[in-house]
Design a protein around this motif. Structure first.
Motif, mmCIF file in Angstrom:
data_model
loop_
_atom_site.group_PDB
_atom_site.id
_atom_site.type_symbol
_atom_site.label_atom_id
_atom_site.label_comp_id
_atom_site.label_asym_id
_atom_site.label_seq_id
_atom_site.Cartn_x
_atom_site.Cartn_y
_atom_site.Cartn_z
ATOM 1 N N TYR A 92 0.841 -1.193 0.000
ATOM 2 C CA TYR A 92 0.000 0.000 0.000
ATOM 3 C C TYR A 92 0.879 1.246 0.000
ATOM 4 C CZ TYR A 92 0.954 0.212 5.046
ATOM 5 O OH TYR A 92 1.564 0.272 6.272
ATOM 6 N N PHE A 93 0.265 2.389 -0.307
ATOM 7 C CA PHE A 93 0.989 3.659 -0.408
ATOM 8 C C PHE A 93 0.908 4.447 0.903
ATOM 9 C CE2 PHE A 93 -0.336 2.783 -4.813
ATOM 10 C CZ PHE A 93 0.894 2.852 -5.455
ATOM 11 N N LEU A 94 2.054 5.033 1.296
ATOM 12 C CA LEU A 94 2.099 5.916 2.454
ATOM 13 C C LEU A 94 2.618 7.267 1.979
ATOM 14 C CD1 LEU A 94 1.791 6.266 5.521
ATOM 15 C CD2 LEU A 94 4.173 5.529 5.764
ATOM 16 N N ASP A 95 1.741 8.273 1.993
ATOM 17 C CA ASP A 95 2.042 9.600 1.460
ATOM 18 C C ASP A 95 2.447 10.533 2.598
ATOM 19 O OD1 ASP A 95 1.898 12.173 0.217
ATOM 20 O OD2 ASP A 95 0.548 11.335 -1.295
ATOM 21 N N VAL A 96 3.655 11.135 2.511
ATOM 22 C CA VAL A 96 4.184 11.944 3.626
ATOM 23 C C VAL A 96 3.905 13.439 3.471
ATOM 24 C CG1 VAL A 96 6.030 10.278 4.017
ATOM 25 C CG2 VAL A 96 6.447 12.230 2.521
ATOM 26 N N ARG A 97 3.170 13.846 2.455
ATOM 27 C CA ARG A 97 2.953 15.274 2.195
ATOM 28 C C ARG A 97 1.952 15.901 3.170
ATOM 29 N NH1 ARG A 97 0.865 15.474 -3.676
ATOM 30 N NH2 ARG A 97 -0.246 13.646 -2.887
ATOM 31 N N TYR A 98 1.871 17.220 3.105
ATOM 32 C CA TYR A 98 0.900 17.964 3.911
ATOM 33 C C TYR A 98 -0.524 17.568 3.485
ATOM 34 C CZ TYR A 98 4.035 21.333 6.226
ATOM 35 O OH TYR A 98 4.979 21.931 7.030
ATOM 36 N N VAL B 144 -2.431 8.973 -5.111
ATOM 37 C CA VAL B 144 -2.726 7.662 -5.697
ATOM 38 C C VAL B 144 -3.845 7.012 -4.885
ATOM 39 C CG1 VAL B 144 -0.453 7.268 -6.704
ATOM 40 C CG2 VAL B 144 -0.859 6.667 -4.326
ATOM 41 N N PRO B 145 -4.723 6.245 -5.535
ATOM 42 C CA PRO B 145 -5.865 5.624 -4.850
ATOM 43 C C PRO B 145 -5.429 4.739 -3.681
ATOM 44 C CG PRO B 145 -6.102 5.450 -7.221
ATOM 45 C CD PRO B 145 -4.713 5.950 -6.975
ATOM 46 N N GLY B 146 -6.151 4.857 -2.583
ATOM 47 C CA GLY B 146 -5.915 3.988 -1.433
ATOM 48 C C GLY B 146 -4.753 4.391 -0.553
ATOM 49 N N ALA B 147 -4.106 5.523 -0.832
ATOM 50 C CA ALA B 147 -2.932 5.931 -0.059
ATOM 51 C C ALA B 147 -3.324 6.400 1.337
ATOM 52 C CB ALA B 147 -2.179 7.041 -0.782
ATOM 53 N N ILE C 292 4.906 1.393 0.005
ATOM 54 C CA ILE C 292 5.458 2.159 -1.114
ATOM 55 C C ILE C 292 5.276 3.641 -0.793
ATOM 56 C CG2 ILE C 292 5.323 2.643 -3.587
ATOM 57 C CD1 ILE C 292 4.038 -0.124 -3.930
ATOM 58 N N LEU C 293 6.362 4.413 -0.856
ATOM 59 C CA LEU C 293 6.304 5.840 -0.549
ATOM 60 C C LEU C 293 6.265 6.640 -1.849
ATOM 61 C CD1 LEU C 293 8.997 5.572 2.201
ATOM 62 C CD2 LEU C 293 6.658 6.314 2.630
ATOM 63 N N PRO C 294 5.119 7.247 -2.191
ATOM 64 C CA PRO C 294 5.021 8.030 -3.429
ATOM 65 C C PRO C 294 5.959 9.237 -3.399
ATOM 66 C CG PRO C 294 2.843 7.578 -2.505
ATOM 67 C CD PRO C 294 3.850 7.229 -1.455
ATOM 68 N N CYS C 295 6.533 9.543 -4.541
ATOM 69 C CA CYS C 295 7.530 10.615 -4.650
ATOM 70 C C CYS C 295 7.079 11.558 -5.769
ATOM 71 C CB CYS C 295 8.871 9.965 -4.966
ATOM 72 S SG CYS C 295 10.244 11.079 -5.118
ATOM 73 N N TYR C 296 6.621 12.759 -5.403
ATOM 74 C CA TYR C 296 6.036 13.669 -6.380
ATOM 75 C C TYR C 296 6.983 14.784 -6.835
ATOM 76 C CZ TYR C 296 1.602 11.504 -5.025
ATOM 77 O OH TYR C 296 0.604 10.603 -4.785
ATOM 78 N N ASP C 297 7.818 15.249 -5.912
ATOM 79 C CA ASP C 297 8.718 16.364 -6.233
ATOM 80 C C ASP C 297 9.899 16.346 -5.259
ATOM 81 O OD1 ASP C 297 7.765 17.462 -3.785
ATOM 82 O OD2 ASP C 297 6.118 18.447 -4.837
ATOM 83 N N PHE D 252 11.435 13.816 2.054
ATOM 84 C CA PHE D 252 10.787 13.373 3.287
ATOM 85 C C PHE D 252 10.302 11.930 3.181
ATOM 86 C CE2 PHE D 252 10.674 17.951 4.093
ATOM 87 C CZ PHE D 252 11.139 17.961 5.393
ATOM 88 N N ALA D 253 10.054 11.460 1.971
ATOM 89 C CA ALA D 253 9.725 10.040 1.788
ATOM 90 C C ALA D 253 10.941 9.186 2.154
ATOM 91 C CB ALA D 253 9.303 9.770 0.354
ATOM 92 N N GLU D 254 12.121 9.657 1.772
ATOM 93 C CA GLU D 254 13.348 8.937 2.110
ATOM 94 C C GLU D 254 13.567 8.929 3.628
ATOM 95 O OE1 GLU D 254 18.072 8.829 0.809
ATOM 96 O OE2 GLU D 254 16.821 10.529 0.243
ATOM 97 N N VAL D 255 13.280 10.051 4.273
ATOM 98 C CA VAL D 255 13.424 10.140 5.724
ATOM 99 C C VAL D 255 12.396 9.224 6.404
ATOM 100 C CG1 VAL D 255 13.250 11.644 7.749
ATOM 101 C CG2 VAL D 255 14.369 12.470 5.667
ATOM 102 N N MET D 256 11.189 9.178 5.860
ATOM 103 C CA MET D 256 10.168 8.290 6.407
ATOM 104 C C MET D 256 10.611 6.831 6.330
ATOM 105 S SD MET D 256 7.281 7.722 7.879
ATOM 106 C CE MET D 256 6.094 9.064 7.783
#
Length: 332
Positions: free
Chosen positions: A269-275, A284-287, A313-318, A324-328
């Protein structure tokens, strides 16, 4: 028998020469295709070796002709293998380069609580202080000629790779402004982070409380580039400006087919670290959303403990979300 064998060799040689190298991507299909191609090359090579063995029993013109055919096919095999290897490496490098472009993409801030200041903005900000002046103030303070408090507001992963000697380490979302005000009263508080953003935010809030506060323009990144004194578990160098401690899969960038395979076969599953505002604007769906940059450490650990125990899976947008995905990943 000899004529039939020569005909087979010539036919195989034309197949190898005329076969164009196939494009490849790093996926299971590539491995299967590679094994298939290798099988064909082995088959042709076996035939060539058989031809050579039989050719050695011939004499005169026939032997010379057989040897020439063997050398020709062997050359064709070498060229074909070389082209396939080159194609594979070239396509793999291009794919990796394409994925890495996301790491440099400018941040798209959609959350109203997000703040970011450019390097140019830092240079003209009244609370900004240069690395040179900061270094000088620290040297004077170490000699008892001033009272300066250096405060490191980076993530734990960043702190573990080195920092300014003697700095107070306070992760950005863990900062208690009132408590910090007590610690900094009567001192010059100099804050730093990786590139100046988090330290600028914190310093601005402290200044509102009447604290004599400055933030280092360009952050630790500029400090490292200039070769100023560093300390820590693993001192940072020019080769590792954004380094954090290594962990499993910390450099793994997934292609779309690889992501689909993980979602399907391993229930990832996706874990999104953004604001939250960035997440709400599109994801992404289901994140699952867990904002690393603003979540205090204890709350972060609590939320991590409640995550499903499945591949993440850590989505990487910019640039910002990728970092911060790498830090997570380190925190996980």
């Amino acid at each position: 028998m000899i004529i039939n064998l020569r005909t087979w060799i010539l036919g195989s040689g034309l197949f190898v020469v005329s076969a164009s190298p196939g494009f490849a991507i790093p996926s299971p299909e590539l491995i299967i295709g590679s094994i298939s191609s290798l099988s064909q090359i082995v088959a042709v090579g076996s035939g060539v070796l058989a031809s050579m063995a039989m050719g050695l029993g011939l004499r005169g013109a026939r032997r010379s002709y057989s040897l020439a055919v063997f050398l020709g096919v062997l050359t064709a095999l070498a060229i074909s293998a070389g082209l396939n290897i080159y194609q594979y490496l070239n396509v793999g490098e291009n794919e990796q380069a394409r994925l890495q472009q996301t790491l440099l993409r400018p941040a798209q801030l959609r959350d109203p609580t997000e703040r970011e200041i450019s390097y140019r903005g830092q240079l003209t900000h009244p609370l900004g202080i240069s690395t040179e002046e900061s270094d000088l103030l620290k040297t004077q303070s170490d000699r008892g000629q001033g009272d300066v408090l250096f405060i490191d507001v980076r993530e734990r992963a960043e702190m573990a790779t080195g920092g300014v000697p003697g700095a107070l380490q306070l992760r950005y979302p863990d900062i208690d402004l009132q408590k910090l005000k007590e610690q900094a009263t009567g001192k010059t508080a100099i804050l730093f982070c990786h590139n100046g953003n988090r330290s600028w935010e914190t310093c601005a809030d402290l200044a509102k409380l009447g604290i004599n506060c400055r933030f280092i323009v360009g952050g630790l990144e500029k400090w490292v580039v200039e070769g100023r004194k560093m300390t820590g578990l693993s001192e940072r160098t020019l080769d590792s400006l954004r380094a954090i401690p290594r962990y499993a899969n910390d450099r793994k960038l997934l292609t779309t087919p690889e992501v689909r395979d993980l979602l399907k076969s391993k229930t990832a599953y996706f874990l999104d670290v953004r604001y939250p505002g960035d997440f709400a604007a599109g994801h992404v769906p289901g994140a699952i959303n867990l904002t690393l940059r603003t979540t205090p450490t204890e709350e972060l650990r609590r939320q991590i403990s409640q995550l499903p125990r499945r591949p993440i899976i850590l989505p990487c947008y910019d640039r910002r979300s990728c970092f911060f995905a790498e830090v997570m990943g380190f925190e996980l």
